[in-house]
Motif scaffolding. Structure first.
Motif, short mmCIF file in Angstrom:
data_model
loop_
_atom_site.label_atom_id
_atom_site.label_comp_id
_atom_site.label_asym_id
_atom_site.label_seq_id
_atom_site.Cartn_x
_atom_site.Cartn_y
_atom_site.Cartn_z
N ARG A 20 0.99 -1.24 0.00
CA ARG A 20 -0.11 -0.14 -0.05
C ARG A 20 0.90 1.34 0.01
NH1 ARG A 20 -5.17 1.40 1.13
NH2 ARG A 20 -5.68 -0.74 1.39
N ALA A 21 1.79 1.37 0.97
CA ALA A 21 2.58 2.42 0.95
C ALA A 21 3.44 2.53 -0.49
CB ALA A 21 3.77 2.37 2.09
N ALA A 22 3.71 1.71 -1.12
CA ALA A 22 4.74 1.42 -2.20
C ALA A 22 3.93 2.26 -3.21
CB ALA A 22 5.32 0.25 -2.69
N LEU A 23 2.54 1.88 -3.49
CA LEU A 23 1.58 2.26 -4.31
C LEU A 23 1.31 3.70 -4.09
CD1 LEU A 23 -1.67 0.00 -4.78
CD2 LEU A 23 -0.04 0.92 -6.46
N GLY A 24 1.04 4.21 -2.90
CA GLY A 24 0.88 5.72 -2.48
C GLY A 24 2.24 6.44 -2.88
N ALA A 25 3.44 5.86 -2.92
CA ALA A 25 4.67 6.68 -3.06
C ALA A 25 5.01 6.63 -4.49
CB ALA A 25 5.81 6.28 -2.06
N SER A 26 4.26 5.75 -5.44
CA SER A 26 5.01 5.58 -6.71
C SER A 26 5.04 6.82 -7.51
CB SER A 26 3.74 4.48 -7.46
OG SER A 26 4.05 4.59 -9.03
N VAL A 27 6.27 6.72 -8.15
CA VAL A 27 6.46 7.71 -9.24
C VAL A 27 5.94 7.46 -10.46
CG1 VAL A 27 8.37 8.72 -7.95
CG2 VAL A 27 8.67 7.18 -9.76
N ALA A 28 5.69 6.26 -10.59
CA ALA A 28 4.94 5.86 -11.84
C ALA A 28 3.45 6.30 -11.79
CB ALA A 28 5.09 4.60 -12.10
N PRO A 29 2.88 6.72 -12.75
CA PRO A 29 1.63 7.03 -12.78
C PRO A 29 0.48 5.79 -12.13
CG PRO A 29 2.21 7.51 -14.82
CD PRO A 29 3.36 6.81 -14.18
#
Lengths: 335, 335
Positions: B219-228
């Motif tokens: 979840r954190a990785a999704l929230g912090a994603s620089v990819a759209p």
């Protein structure tokens, strides 16, 4: 012994199942018990496969394929096609419907049920009145030493290598530690006193019946049986009907004759049924064994039933002779 | 981000697989990775079954049944018929060819191989260039609390009870102890810097995608994603296309609207693709989320490819805007 008394047959797969079907058809429902070799059982694709038990189940329920000699009639093969496409092993063919037996058995074994209980349930579900009993619940594995291949699992030899290896030795791994199932225990306990006949079906003596006889006490129980023991020779017209029996006999230095079968069963059987007489056959098995010449090639259901009749007649005749002998001294005392 | 850069999609079964197929068709071979929910996986008949992975495998290989929504096309059902005749459980239908996947997977898992390695092999064997990756190798099980039934396994709820129970609670058992697989680890490590897009497929957010997000760090990785991050709403014409999404939303007191989906993904997605606009939708997800109205009902392959194009265009547009923003200060300094 009354005509309604129980009959116990020992059987391997195809050839044995044919005679078992004949007996099943002519006996009262439930009068026949077949103790089946499990030395051919193996684990494949994570499934527990019992080829001889399945052959009995399919043969006696009318589901057996009439030409192939194994598996079910009207079978489909989509599982094997899909498995092969996935890179899975394709050397042992498992039909789609046949798989149900293996999946259900494997699942129930994993849950701690016995092969005996599962086989009995399957027979019931398929409408088979005859009891189909594995020789034991423990794992026994027939292993074969090929001249060049070393030790082979049974199905590796039989299916994967199509019986090509020249055999030098056979062992029944685990047999000495296994416990024969109820009908065999009963035989050992009462000498077969309640049985009308004890039948050695025309299966391969070395590969299909000897694993049963290798279980503790079974050979002795057979030898001491008061019920008549009737064997049917698997040799027909000087060859095996199917399978590696004749090839194996040659590899073991045995003539492919009824005499070799008679010598194999010497001391254990009261009568041997053969398709043709042979010079010197009676000498091969000793005076105490009756040789009965009868058609043993079972092509039709009528052939199976006819051979079953001959087996039972032989047993009843031997019983009558024994009863006569037993009665003779007392009747001699009568005026 | 270049048009050839990798795309990562998170997916459950049927709905998600449709968009995954569209992406698979329009991207260069191997550019797509799909991380698949395994919370629906279960053990049945002693077999390890991974319904969502299988749906992806069948959909992307062209083997999926076009109407049934699960399993393989041109399937036969002899196994189930035979199993039922043996008294086996018949509530979960397993096609004959489909069984090959389950038998082979179960066998390989039992030998110690990972679900990830096995799934990759299956994809290769079926000619699928897209990477199909289970969310984790460990056992995670979505369990559901029915108002009257208490805790239920997913397939008991979904197949056996046909989604009838009124749900009160969902847990992803084992998720906190599981280790997300490589593409998710990579996302957490580099923020998706190499990705063209991260796609939340139109699967059930609660039952199919949340199990993936419940894995540590995802979840954190999704929230912090620089990819759209682009999500496609599973609601079409005010209802779920298939499955219990709408029913579950009502049971959880959520309006069956894109707004509810938007609120569910709030803080995680950059764009939400919906079939129709709704009053107040933009307020539901916050200013930072782009709402894209496009046809999301995927009936034909062309529909799937078209929606995939819209997803990628949205991602590329967001990338371009971000690049523009990032470039703005330096270009402002230029004369």
């Amino acid at each position: 012994m009354s005509a309604g008394a129980p009959v116990l047959a020992l059987s391997g797969g195809v050839g044995g199942a044919k005679l078992a079907l004949g007996l099943d058809k002519i006996l009262a429902p439930g009068a026949l018990t077949v103790v089946v070799n499990t030395g051919d059982d193996f684990e494949h694709l994570g499934l527990s496969i019992s080829p001889d038990i399945d052959t009995l189940l399919y043969t006696l329920s009318g589901l057996a394929d009439p030409t192939r000699g194994w598996g079910r009639r009207d079978e489909s093969w989509n599982f094997m096609r899909a498995l092969t496409a996935l890179g899975g092993p394709d050397w042992f063919a498992l039909g789609d419907a046949d798989l149900a037996l293996h999946v259900q058995r494997s699942r129930r074994l994993a849950q701690g049920e016995t092969l005996e209980a599962i086989s009995a349930d399957f027979a019931r579900a398929l409408g088979v009145a005859t009891r189909i009993v594995p020789m034991c619940n423990e794992r026994v594995r027939t292993r074969l030493r090929g001249e060049e291949e070393g030790w082979l699992d049974f199905q590796t030899y039989f299916v994967r290598q199509r019986c090509a290896p020249v055999l030098r030795e056979i062992v029944y791994e685990g047999a000495a530690q296994a416990r024969p199932r109820t009908p065999l225990q009963q035989l050992a306990a009462d000498g077969g006193a309640a049985l009308r006949a004890l039948v050695l079906c025309p299966s391969n003596p070395w590969l299909s019946l000897d694993p049963i006889l290798a279980l503790p006490g079974v050979r002795a129980a057979l030898g001491a049986s008061v019920a008549p023991v009737i064997a049917v020779s698997p040799i027909v017209a000087g060859d095996a009907v199917k399978g590696p029996t004749a090839k194996l006999m040659r590899e073991f230095g045995l003539p492919v004759t009824h005499g070799s079968i008679a010598r194999h069963w010497r001391g254990l059987v009261d009568a041997l049924i053969v398709d043709v007489d042979e010079p010197g056959l009676r000498e091969s098995c000793g005076d105490e064994v009756e040789i009965i010449v009868a058609p043993t090639l079972m092509k039709s259901l009528a052939d199976r039933e006819h051979l079953a009749e001959i087996v039972l007649q032989a047993a009843d005749r031997i019983c009558a002779v024994r009863a006569g002998r037993a009665a003779a001294p007392s009747s001699a005392r009568r005026p």
